[in-house]
Design a protein around this motif. Sequence first.
Motif, PDB file in Angstrom:
ATOM      1  N   ASP A   1     -17.209   0.208 -13.651  1.00  0.00           N
ATOM      2  CA  ASP A   1     -18.317  -0.311 -14.451  1.00  0.00           C
ATOM      3  C   ASP A   1     -18.844   0.669 -15.491  1.00  0.00           C
TER       4      ASP A   1
ATOM      5  N   CYS B   1     -16.479  -0.637 -21.162  1.00  0.00           N
ATOM      6  CA  CYS B   1     -17.109  -1.779 -21.810  1.00  0.00           C
ATOM      7  C   CYS B   1     -16.226  -3.021 -21.700  1.00  0.00           C
TER       8      CYS B   1
ATOM      9  N   THR C   1     -22.128  -4.030 -18.251  1.00  0.00           N
ATOM     10  CA  THR C   1     -21.533  -2.714 -18.003  1.00  0.00           C
ATOM     11  C   THR C   1     -22.683  -1.758 -17.743  1.00  0.00           C
TER      12      THR C   1
ATOM     13  N   LYS D   1     -16.193  -5.982 -12.037  1.00  0.00           N
ATOM     14  CA  LYS D   1     -16.509  -4.582 -12.334  1.00  0.00           C
ATOM     15  C   LYS D   1     -16.854  -3.875 -11.024  1.00  0.00           C
TER      16      LYS D   1
END
Length: 493
Positions: free
Chosen positions: A80, A83, A89, A121
């Motif tokens: 994470d 991008c 993010t 993520k």
Amino acid sequence: MKQQLPQTLRQLSDSFLSKSLDPISVVEQCIALAKTRNNLNAFVSLSAAEARKHAENSAERYRDGKHLGVVDGAPIAIKDNFCTKNVPTTCASRMLKNFVPTYNATVYNRLKRQGALLLGKTNMDQFAMGSGSVDSIFGPTKNCWSENLQNDEFRIAGGSSGGSAVAVASGVCFAALGSDTGGSTRNPASYCGVVGFKSTYGLLSRHGLIPLVNSMDVPGIITRNIDDCVAVFNTIAGPDDRDSTTIKSRFEPIQLAQSNHISLKGLKVGIPIEYHCEGLSDDVLKAWTDVADMLEDAGAKVEPVSLPYTSASIFVYSILNQCEVSSNMARFDGIEYGHRSDEETSTEQLYAKSRAEGLNSVVKNRILAGNYFLLRKNYEKYFMKALKVRRLIANDFDEVFRKVHILLTPTTLSVAPLYKNFMSSNNRDQCAVQDFCTQPANMGGIPALSLPIRLSEELLPISLQLMGPSFSEQTLFEVAKWIETQVQFDRYY
């Protein structure tokens, strides 16, 4: 905990081609697995809708005989701090909790263009500052090899890319990206029993990777085996106009022979004496010795070598890390970027309040230390001296690689520690211990790979590290694949 999905990217692609599986059903199974195993806290967010949409496109390509390659239709995860367009993010920090990028990191763009499916993520230490994945605002990531996941009795995943390592090790996805500044991909890969790889600095674009230490950051790859690692590396490597630090020459994809066609005759392997250090566990030492003997029996020449400045490396790394952190983090002030305090105050107080609320103590301590080292009165004493010793560390590698082709070392000094024991000391001390064997490679900009070897008496993964001179990825992968075939590591899933 065995599962019905294929184990490797190649097997997955073959199952799509044979129509025994399709990307849509696989992504649904992976989403279900991620939810079932959410107690590991590997993901900070799932991109289920996006993964399903791209799975349909992938399935259509396979039906039409127009699939894009081995990663087409493969569910992957991304740390994470890369991008991802229209996907939050956060760097696992309150400072970026609401940040949604408008563009993709180059390495993700290249995977996406080849049909990879973003499953989600992954969790991490805040702004990648740590070696345990324990400092996230979303809570610590738990190692899937833990004997007990309750309370503080679980094993750490390693860091800072612990979420990516657990996502792959637990069977939820087929590959993941992490970032590697001082071992942040190889360290969790070691603890979780998967492959962790950092390339020569400049072979992978850093565009879209939220920076920690610009001069050392490298996107890292985490997979279940060496062939998968090569497949991902070939997909994402190469020049990038958006990143001035990438190597400008054309990247030639790596082709690996079958393991039974890989010869170690004439290979010179160095065993750095400085890596036999305080804190090295008996289990790791035995694995190190056994693999060295295995290489020698196969025809390689194994000999001790010396890297004299290894003992200074962790101190130099800490100084340079904190100096670059203090510079990179200046942008997160609540006005240009990041969390802004709600209190109506002066501009100076707004800066202070926003950063106090948005950053944890580890990040703030590194910023303060870095600013101290960069003060005019300290600049020559700390920063410039650290740069000079960094050059000596790089020269150590240059000198030793005139004598040997690769180095074999531990990745971490022990198996994954218990969370309660890891948290008994501070972050800086833990990084000094956990990153001892990994961060010198970042100082020299050379490629390094962590490979699982066996389970300890506690049934926890033990891994070893291979390092080579710049642009020696082909040799590293070949030797790693040969070792992988010999040891037949018993994976978690």
